[in-house]
Design a protein around this motif. Structure first.
Motif, mmCIF file in Angstrom:
data_model
loop_
_atom_site.group_PDB
_atom_site.id
_atom_site.type_symbol
_atom_site.label_atom_id
_atom_site.label_comp_id
_atom_site.label_asym_id
_atom_site.label_seq_id
_atom_site.Cartn_x
_atom_site.Cartn_y
_atom_site.Cartn_z
ATOM 1 N N GLU A 192 1.462 6.896 -6.603
ATOM 2 C CA GLU A 192 0.372 7.839 -6.838
ATOM 3 C C GLU A 192 0.829 9.282 -6.566
ATOM 4 N N ILE A 232 2.329 1.765 -3.485
ATOM 5 C CA ILE A 232 1.372 2.279 -4.476
ATOM 6 C C ILE A 232 1.026 3.733 -4.177
ATOM 7 N N SER A 282 0.833 -1.209 0.000
ATOM 8 C CA SER A 282 0.000 0.000 0.000
ATOM 9 C C SER A 282 0.862 1.252 0.000
ATOM 10 N N TYR A 309 -4.942 4.796 -6.779
ATOM 11 C CA TYR A 309 -5.029 3.572 -5.974
ATOM 12 C C TYR A 309 -6.419 3.503 -5.356
#
Length: 160
Positions: free
Chosen positions: A105, A101, A98, A113
Motif C-alpha cells: 500500500e 500488504i 499485514s 488494505y
C-alpha cells in the motif's frame, strides 16, 4: 523480472497443491525451499524494480522484526498484486501478511488494505486493488479494480 514472475507462478502452483492435502509434502517443501533460495539470490538484481521497492518498504516497516522467513508471504502478496489476480489468497499464520500488504500500500498508490478497524471509514476505493482481512467487505458504492481476500491457513491447509 519475467524470471521472478515465472518462479512465483510455479511457487503458487506448488502451494496450492500443498494446501490440497496431497501426501507429497516432502517433495513440495524441497521445491519451495529451492525456489525461495533462488528468489533471494536474484532479488539483488531487481532493487530498482517495483518488486525491489516493495521489499525495501517491507524492510522499513518491519524494522528489527524483518526476517527472510517471511519472504514467502511477501512473494505471495506481491505475486497476487502484480499478476492481476482476484479472489482468495492463502497465507500461513504469523507470516507478516499485514506488514507485507501495508508495504504494498505504501509502495503503490492503487492499493488499499481494509481491516475490521479501517472498514467503517474506508477511503475512496474506486479503481483500487483492495486487500481485505477475513470478515471484511467493501462498502457499497465503491467500484474497485480487484478484490483480494486474505485467508489464513496452517501447514495442512486448515484455516487458522
Amino acid at each position: 523480472m519475467t524470471k521472478i514472475n515465472d518462479r512465483l507462478a510455479y511457487l503458487d502452483r506448488l502451494i496450492s497443491v500443498q494446501n490440497c492435502g496431497h501426501n507429497i509434502h516432502e517433495e513440495i517443501d524441497e521445491a519451495i525451499a529451492l525456489v525461495r533460495s533462488e528468489l533471494r539470490e536474484d532479488q539483488t538484481e531487481f532493487v530498482d524494480t517495483n518488486y525491489g521497492r516493495y521489499i525495501e518498504s517491507v524492510k522499513r516497516l518491519a524494522g528489527d522484526w524483518y526476517s527472510d522467513e517471511f519472504q514467502l508471504a511477501n512473494d505471495i502478496i506481491y505475486g497476487a498484486y502484480s499478476s492481476d489476480a482476484e479472489g482468495d489468497i492463502y497465507v500461513g499464520g504469523a507470516m507478516g501478511t499485514s506488514t507485507s500488504i501495508r508495504a504494498l500500500e505504501n509502495t503503490f498508490k492503487d492499493v488499499v488494505y481494509l481491516t475490521i478497524e479501517t472498514q467503517r471509514n474506508a477511503p475512496n476505493l474506486n479503481g483500487k486493488v483492495v486487500f481485505v482481512d477475513p470478515g471484511v467487505s467493501v462498502p457499497r458504492g465503491q467500484r474497485i479494480k480487484r478484490l483480494l481476500k486474505i485467508s489464513c491457513v496452517d501447514g495442512n491447509g486448515v484455516p487458522c
